[in-house]
Scaffold this motif. Structure first.
Motif, PDB file in Angstrom:
ATOM      1  N   LEU A  43      42.674  44.263  40.398  1.00  0.00           N
ATOM      2  CA  LEU A  43      42.756  42.821  40.605  1.00  0.00           C
ATOM      3  C   LEU A  43      44.212  42.403  40.821  1.00  0.00           C
ATOM      4  N   GLY A  44      45.114  42.962  40.021  1.00  0.00           N
ATOM      5  CA  GLY A  44      46.537  42.655  40.163  1.00  0.00           C
ATOM      6  C   GLY A  44      47.088  43.073  41.514  1.00  0.00           C
ATOM      7  N   GLU A  45      46.645  44.236  41.995  1.00  0.00           N
ATOM      8  CA  GLU A  45      47.083  44.720  43.308  1.00  0.00           C
ATOM      9  C   GLU A  45      46.583  43.813  44.428  1.00  0.00           C
ATOM     10  N   ASN A  46      45.574  43.019  44.124  1.00  0.00           N
ATOM     11  CA  ASN A  46      45.013  42.103  45.110  1.00  0.00           C
ATOM     12  C   ASN A  46      45.416  40.653  44.834  1.00  0.00           C
ATOM     13  N   GLY A  47      46.544  40.485  44.131  1.00  0.00           N
ATOM     14  CA  GLY A  47      47.123  39.168  43.919  1.00  0.00           C
ATOM     15  C   GLY A  47      46.483  38.332  42.834  1.00  0.00           C
ATOM     16  N   CYS A  48      45.765  38.977  41.928  1.00  0.00           N
ATOM     17  CA  CYS A  48      45.038  38.233  40.901  1.00  0.00           C
ATOM     18  C   CYS A  48      45.538  38.654  39.515  1.00  0.00           C
ATOM     19  N   SER A  49      46.313  37.806  38.857  1.00  0.00           N
ATOM     20  CA  SER A  49      46.810  38.108  37.521  1.00  0.00           C
ATOM     21  C   SER A  49      45.801  37.630  36.478  1.00  0.00           C
ATOM     22  N   THR A  50      45.458  38.519  35.560  1.00  0.00           N
ATOM     23  CA  THR A  50      44.475  38.182  34.514  1.00  0.00           C
ATOM     24  C   THR A  50      45.148  37.860  33.184  1.00  0.00           C
ATOM     25  N   LYS A  51      46.466  37.839  33.144  1.00  0.00           N
ATOM     26  CA  LYS A  51      47.196  37.657  31.887  1.00  0.00           C
ATOM     27  C   LYS A  51      46.819  36.377  31.147  1.00  0.00           C
ATOM     28  N   ARG A  52      46.561  35.301  31.866  1.00  0.00           N
ATOM     29  CA  ARG A  52      46.274  34.014  31.224  1.00  0.00           C
ATOM     30  C   ARG A  52      44.790  33.686  31.218  1.00  0.00           C
ATOM     31  N   ALA A  55      39.064  34.506  27.064  1.00  0.00           N
ATOM     32  CA  ALA A  55      38.332  35.620  26.462  1.00  0.00           C
ATOM     33  C   ALA A  55      37.009  35.890  27.176  1.00  0.00           C
ATOM     34  N   GLU A  56      36.356  34.850  27.658  1.00  0.00           N
ATOM     35  CA  GLU A  56      35.055  35.015  28.312  1.00  0.00           C
ATOM     36  C   GLU A  56      35.176  35.870  29.571  1.00  0.00           C
ATOM     37  N   ALA A  57      36.182  35.614  30.391  1.00  0.00           N
ATOM     38  CA  ALA A  57      36.385  36.389  31.621  1.00  0.00           C
ATOM     39  C   ALA A  57      36.797  37.823  31.290  1.00  0.00           C
ATOM     40  N   LYS A  58      37.675  37.979  30.306  1.00  0.00           N
ATOM     41  CA  LYS A  58      38.121  39.320  29.923  1.00  0.00           C
ATOM     42  C   LYS A  58      36.968  40.142  29.349  1.00  0.00           C
ATOM     43  N   THR A  59      36.106  39.496  28.589  1.00  0.00           N
ATOM     44  CA  THR A  59      34.923  40.177  28.056  1.00  0.00           C
ATOM     45  C   THR A  59      33.997  40.600  29.186  1.00  0.00           C
ATOM     46  N   ALA A  60      33.863  39.750  30.197  1.00  0.00           N
ATOM     47  CA  ALA A  60      33.011  40.078  31.344  1.00  0.00           C
ATOM     48  C   ALA A  60      33.529  41.312  32.077  1.00  0.00           C
ATOM     49  N   ILE A  61      34.845  41.471  32.158  1.00  0.00           N
ATOM     50  CA  ILE A  61      35.423  42.657  32.801  1.00  0.00           C
ATOM     51  C   ILE A  61      35.050  43.908  32.014  1.00  0.00           C
ATOM     52  N   VAL A  80      31.771  48.966  43.592  1.00  0.00           N
ATOM     53  CA  VAL A  80      31.893  47.823  42.713  1.00  0.00           C
ATOM     54  C   VAL A  80      32.538  46.658  43.458  1.00  0.00           C
ATOM     55  N   SER A  81      31.993  45.473  43.260  1.00  0.00           N
ATOM     56  CA  SER A  81      32.529  44.253  43.856  1.00  0.00           C
ATOM     57  C   SER A  81      33.127  43.392  42.741  1.00  0.00           C
ATOM     58  N   LEU A  82      34.449  43.355  42.686  1.00  0.00           N
ATOM     59  CA  LEU A  82      35.158  42.666  41.603  1.00  0.00           C
ATOM     60  C   LEU A  82      35.572  41.261  42.035  1.00  0.00           C
ATOM     61  N   PRO A  83      35.102  40.229  41.320  1.00  0.00           N
ATOM     62  CA  PRO A  83      35.539  38.864  41.631  1.00  0.00           C
ATOM     63  C   PRO A  83      37.048  38.717  41.426  1.00  0.00           C
ATOM     64  N   LEU A  84      37.658  37.878  42.248  1.00  0.00           N
ATOM     65  CA  LEU A  84      39.100  37.645  42.142  1.00  0.00           C
ATOM     66  C   LEU A  84      39.434  36.361  41.389  1.00  0.00           C
ATOM     67  N   SER A  85      38.419  35.703  40.816  1.00  0.00           N
ATOM     68  CA  SER A  85      38.696  34.469  40.086  1.00  0.00           C
ATOM     69  C   SER A  85      38.168  34.553  38.656  1.00  0.00           C
ATOM     70  N   GLU A  86      38.908  33.925  37.774  1.00  0.00           N
ATOM     71  CA  GLU A  86      38.492  33.845  36.368  1.00  0.00           C
ATOM     72  C   GLU A  86      37.143  33.140  36.258  1.00  0.00           C
ATOM     73  N   GLN A  87      36.967  32.089  37.028  1.00  0.00           N
ATOM     74  CA  GLN A  87      35.735  31.306  36.958  1.00  0.00           C
ATOM     75  C   GLN A  87      34.520  32.168  37.290  1.00  0.00           C
ATOM     76  N   GLU A  88      34.625  32.986  38.334  1.00  0.00           N
ATOM     77  CA  GLU A  88      33.474  33.815  38.703  1.00  0.00           C
ATOM     78  C   GLU A  88      33.178  34.863  37.632  1.00  0.00           C
ATOM     79  N   TRP A  89      34.215  35.427  37.042  1.00  0.00           N
ATOM     80  CA  TRP A  89      33.995  36.378  35.947  1.00  0.00           C
ATOM     81  C   TRP A  89      33.325  35.668  34.772  1.00  0.00           C
ATOM     82  N   SER A  90      33.804  34.479  34.433  1.00  0.00           N
ATOM     83  CA  SER A  90      33.277  33.740  33.285  1.00  0.00           C
ATOM     84  C   SER A  90      31.826  33.337  33.475  1.00  0.00           C
TER      85      SER A  90
END
Length: 167
Positions: A43-52, A55-61, A80-90
């Motif tokens: 995700l980071g390599e594709n311009g998506c920082s998950t640092k902030r 918990a819901e999105a991180k748990t989904a990962i 695998v198709s990984l969403p690039l947004s926190e909202q979609e993960w959540s």
């Protein structure tokens, strides 16, 4: 989870535990964390920082990583198709949704709007999993060797009990 190894003697209607060893710090969740870290890196390599991210999105990962690990137990690879947004993960209701079946096909711009991709698709094979979790797989060997020593058994590649004891 935990990883345990036991050697049993079975015969005459009796089962006897000869010896047991294990690692209470090594289980499926350790492998899931490695896969999840890999996903975060992608995700980071594709311009998506998950640092902030919350918990819901991180748990989904992590749950998606678990689904991929289980999938790889019965399949050679997972696309695998990984969403690039926190909202979609959540909002993900089923962790298995990140795994594309072969009939889904793979599109580089899956879910894109305005020519900006909203997902990144990657393929993870069993060999990739073995590389990611090399240390964990090596840690599986110690309890195997310990029970072999306790039971006086030889493992493949061992030439004598002295070799096993030296390990």
């Amino acid at each position: 989870g935990t990883y345990d190894v036991s050697i049993l003697a079975v015969g005459g209607g009796v089962t006897e535990i000869i010896c047991t060893s294990g690692n209470p710090q090594l289980g499926g969740s350790v492998f899931d964390a490695r896969i999840a870290d890999h996903f975060v890196q992608i995700l980071g390599e594709n311009g998506c920082s998950t640092k902030r991210w919350g918990a819901e999105a991180k748990t989904a990962i992590v749950l998606a990583a678990e689904a991929v690990r289980i999938h790889l137990s019965n399949n050679r690879q997972a696309t695998v198709s990984l969403p690039l947004s926190e909202q979609e993960w959540s909002q993900m209701t089923n962790a298995k949704d990140v795994i594309l079946s072969s009939s889904d096909g793979v599109k580089d711009d899956a879910g894109s709007t305005d020519d900006k991709p909203t997902r990144v698709n990657v393929t993870l094979s069993r060999k990739d999993l073995e590389r990611l979790c090399k240390e964990e797989f090596q840690a599986l060997l110690r309890p195997l060797r310990e029970v072999a020593i306790m039971a006086g058994a030889l493992l493949p590649g061992d030439s004598s009990p002295a070799v096993v004891e030296a390990a």
